[in-house]
Structures are given as structure tokens and as C-alpha cells.
Design a protein around this motif. Structure first.
Motif, PDB file in Angstrom:
ATOM      1  N   PRO A   1       0.821  -1.208   0.000  1.00  0.00           N
ATOM      2  CA  PRO A   1       0.000   0.000   0.000  1.00  0.00           C
ATOM      3  C   PRO A   1       0.858   1.262   0.000  1.00  0.00           C
ATOM      4  CG  PRO A   1      -0.151  -1.139   2.110  1.00  0.00           C
ATOM      5  CD  PRO A   1       0.650  -2.009   1.203  1.00  0.00           C
ATOM      6  N   GLY A   2       0.364   2.289  -0.674  1.00  0.00           N
ATOM      7  CA  GLY A   2       1.084   3.552  -0.737  1.00  0.00           C
ATOM      8  C   GLY A   2       1.274   4.199   0.616  1.00  0.00           C
ATOM      9  N   LEU A   3       0.326   4.036   1.501  1.00  0.00           N
ATOM     10  CA  LEU A   3       0.447   4.544   2.868  1.00  0.00           C
ATOM     11  C   LEU A   3       0.758   3.378   3.795  1.00  0.00           C
ATOM     12  CD1 LEU A   3      -2.567   7.031   3.037  1.00  0.00           C
ATOM     13  CD2 LEU A   3      -0.133   7.574   2.836  1.00  0.00           C
ATOM     14  N   GLY A   4       1.937   3.406   4.387  1.00  0.00           N
ATOM     15  CA  GLY A   4       2.306   2.399   5.374  1.00  0.00           C
ATOM     16  C   GLY A   4       2.976   1.156   4.829  1.00  0.00           C
ATOM     17  N   GLY A   5       2.963   0.959   3.520  1.00  0.00           N
ATOM     18  CA  GLY A   5       3.575  -0.235   2.950  1.00  0.00           C
ATOM     19  C   GLY A   5       5.097  -0.133   2.869  1.00  0.00           C
ATOM     20  N   ARG A   6       5.728  -1.266   2.636  1.00  0.00           N
ATOM     21  CA  ARG A   6       7.185  -1.305   2.483  1.00  0.00           C
ATOM     22  C   ARG A   6       7.579  -0.775   1.119  1.00  0.00           C
ATOM     23  NH1 ARG A   6       7.605  -7.510   3.771  1.00  0.00           N
ATOM     24  NH2 ARG A   6       5.736  -7.311   2.496  1.00  0.00           N
ATOM     25  N   ALA A   7       8.813  -0.266   1.026  1.00  0.00           N
ATOM     26  CA  ALA A   7       9.301   0.320  -0.218  1.00  0.00           C
ATOM     27  C   ALA A   7      10.719  -0.150  -0.497  1.00  0.00           C
ATOM     28  CB  ALA A   7       9.287   1.841  -0.113  1.00  0.00           C
ATOM     29  N   SER A   8      11.025  -0.344  -1.777  1.00  0.00           N
ATOM     30  CA  SER A   8      12.388  -0.650  -2.198  1.00  0.00           C
ATOM     31  C   SER A   8      13.059   0.629  -2.672  1.00  0.00           C
ATOM     32  CB  SER A   8      12.394  -1.644  -3.363  1.00  0.00           C
ATOM     33  OG  SER A   8      11.999  -2.916  -2.939  1.00  0.00           O
ATOM     34  N   PRO A   9      14.352   0.809  -2.343  1.00  0.00           N
ATOM     35  CA  PRO A   9      15.071   1.967  -2.885  1.00  0.00           C
ATOM     36  C   PRO A   9      15.324   1.784  -4.376  1.00  0.00           C
ATOM     37  CG  PRO A   9      16.550   0.590  -1.586  1.00  0.00           C
ATOM     38  CD  PRO A   9      15.177   0.001  -1.457  1.00  0.00           C
ATOM     39  N   LEU A  10      15.236   2.866  -5.124  1.00  0.00           N
ATOM     40  CA  LEU A  10      15.425   2.812  -6.573  1.00  0.00           C
ATOM     41  C   LEU A  10      16.876   3.053  -6.992  1.00  0.00           C
ATOM     42  CD1 LEU A  10      12.226   4.672  -7.797  1.00  0.00           C
ATOM     43  CD2 LEU A  10      12.565   2.242  -7.333  1.00  0.00           C
ATOM     44  N   GLU A  11      17.701   3.501  -6.066  1.00  0.00           N
ATOM     45  CA  GLU A  11      19.132   3.634  -6.329  1.00  0.00           C
ATOM     46  C   GLU A  11      19.852   2.523  -5.575  1.00  0.00           C
ATOM     47  OE1 GLU A  11      20.948   7.718  -6.673  1.00  0.00           O
ATOM     48  OE2 GLU A  11      19.207   8.132  -5.405  1.00  0.00           O
ATOM     49  N   ALA A  12      20.822   1.915  -6.228  1.00  0.00           N
ATOM     50  CA  ALA A  12      21.507   0.749  -5.663  1.00  0.00           C
ATOM     51  C   ALA A  12      22.089   1.027  -4.285  1.00  0.00           C
ATOM     52  CB  ALA A  12      22.595   0.268  -6.617  1.00  0.00           C
ATOM     53  N   ASP A  13      22.654   2.219  -4.071  1.00  0.00           N
ATOM     54  CA  ASP A  13      23.277   2.516  -2.778  1.00  0.00           C
ATOM     55  C   ASP A  13      22.358   3.257  -1.811  1.00  0.00           C
ATOM     56  OD1 ASP A  13      23.211   4.900  -4.116  1.00  0.00           O
ATOM     57  OD2 ASP A  13      25.337   5.348  -3.869  1.00  0.00           O
ATOM     58  N   ASN A  14      21.099   3.456  -2.187  1.00  0.00           N
ATOM     59  CA  ASN A  14      20.127   4.157  -1.346  1.00  0.00           C
ATOM     60  C   ASN A  14      20.709   5.473  -0.844  1.00  0.00           C
ATOM     61  OD1 ASN A  14      17.611   4.519  -0.099  1.00  0.00           O
ATOM     62  ND2 ASN A  14      18.253   3.508   1.781  1.00  0.00           N
ATOM     63  N   ALA A  15      21.331   6.229  -1.753  1.00  0.00           N
ATOM     64  CA  ALA A  15      22.016   7.473  -1.395  1.00  0.00           C
ATOM     65  C   ALA A  15      21.050   8.510  -0.843  1.00  0.00           C
ATOM     66  CB  ALA A  15      22.728   8.027  -2.633  1.00  0.00           C
TER      67      ALA A  15
END
Length: 177
Positions: free
Chosen positions: A68-82
């Protein structure tokens, strides 16, 4: 979600809205710096126009769109999560890719403006420095030189504010890329 810097683009049938994400599901999890949520354009517009309501948005997580957009988990889109403070995104006709201007702190009292690109809006290249200043930089905005300012070509501008928030000596910078 810091919405002052949550640009959107349309990819296929979907709105993609980019931001950073603070973990509400696990406070021990580090902040995801660049992530994205999406919803179908048709559904968003119909809900707003016909029902005066909203539709669910879903976060990109581990290769899928089920959180879910609110409260759900998210993956970083940059490899190093800068680290990232603000960004803007545009489709670039010349490259056939999406481009992003990102502002991030790069040291004590130092900010850097970066450019990066993506073939799909999900996988982003390594950042390239376009400016570094010893003062605050904020609100990057990508402006194309053609008929549609949200579509860029071989050359485009990145605008951003330079100076500390609420200071009287702030100014606007325009960089030709």
C-alpha cells in the motif's frame, strides 16, 4: 513523505510519484531515499471526476507493486540508497530515457545537484555532479526547451533555489544541461 518534492511522470497507463519514504512499519529500518508509488491514470481521474474520491496507490517493493502507498514497504530505486532531499523527473526524447535532477547534502554545509537517468523509471544510473555549493540548494525543476516543458531533449534547464531557507539573499539558478 516529503511532498514538496514528489514529482510525477506518466509511464504507460500509470502515474508514478517519486519521493523518499520513512518507515512506519519498522522504525529500525533505515529511510528509503528514493522510492515510487503508482496508480492507473484512468482510475485516478475517474475517481476524482465521477466519484469525488481517491484510489489506492501502491509502492514498488522487491520487483512488485503490491504494498500500500500509505504504510507499505518500499524498495530503494538507487543501488546505494544514497541520501536525497529533493528531486524532479522528466522524460528525455533525445536519450529515450527518464532524467532526474537530485539535490542532496554532500558534507557539512555543502549541497550538491546531481543528474541521473533511467530506462524504465525504476532503475537509476549512478549520480553525476552538475553543481556543488557551500550553501543550501532546494527545489530542482527540470524545464525542457521545446513545446512541452516537462519533456526534455538534447538540451534542457535545471532550475533551483540557492540560499538558506527564509534568508533574504536567496537567488534562482538556471543551469543548461
Amino acid at each position: 513523505v516529503p511532498l514538496p518534492s514528489a514529482p510525477f511522470i506518466i509511464i504507460g497507463d500509470y502515474f508514478y510519484v517519486y519521493s523518499s519514504d520513512r518507515s512506519s512499519y519498522d522504525p529500525k529500518t533505515p529511510r528509503v531515499q528514493l522510492t515510487v508509488v503508482r496508480a492507473r491514470v484512468k482510475d485516478v481521474i475517474e475517481a476524482a471526476n465521477e466519484r469525488n474520491t481517491v484510489v489506492p496507490w501502491f509502492k514498488y517493493y522487491n520487483g512488485d507493486w503490491k504494498e500500500p502507498g500509505l504504510g507499505g514497504r518500499a524498495s530503494p530505486l538507487e543501488a546505494d540508497n544514497a541520501q536525497m532531499r529533493q528531486l524532479d523527473i522528466s522524460y528525455n526524447d533525445y536519450l529515450g530515457r527518464y532524467v532526474a535532477a537530485v539535490i542532496a547534502g554532500s558534507g557539512p554545509n555543502r549541497d550538491t545537484v546531481y543528474l541521473m537517468e533511467s530506462p524504465d523509471g525504476l532503475t537509476w544510473s549512478k549520480r553525476r555532479v552538475i553543481d556543488e555549493e557551500p550553501v543550501g540548494q532546494n527545489y530542482p525543476t527540470i524545464i525542457g526547451t521545446g513545446d512541452d516543458p516537462k519533456v526534455t531533449g538534447r538540451q534542457f534547464y535545471v532550475y533551483y533555489q540557492v540560499g538558506r531557507p527564509l534568508a533574504s539573499n536567496n537567488f534562482l539558478v538556471r543551469r543548461l544541461v
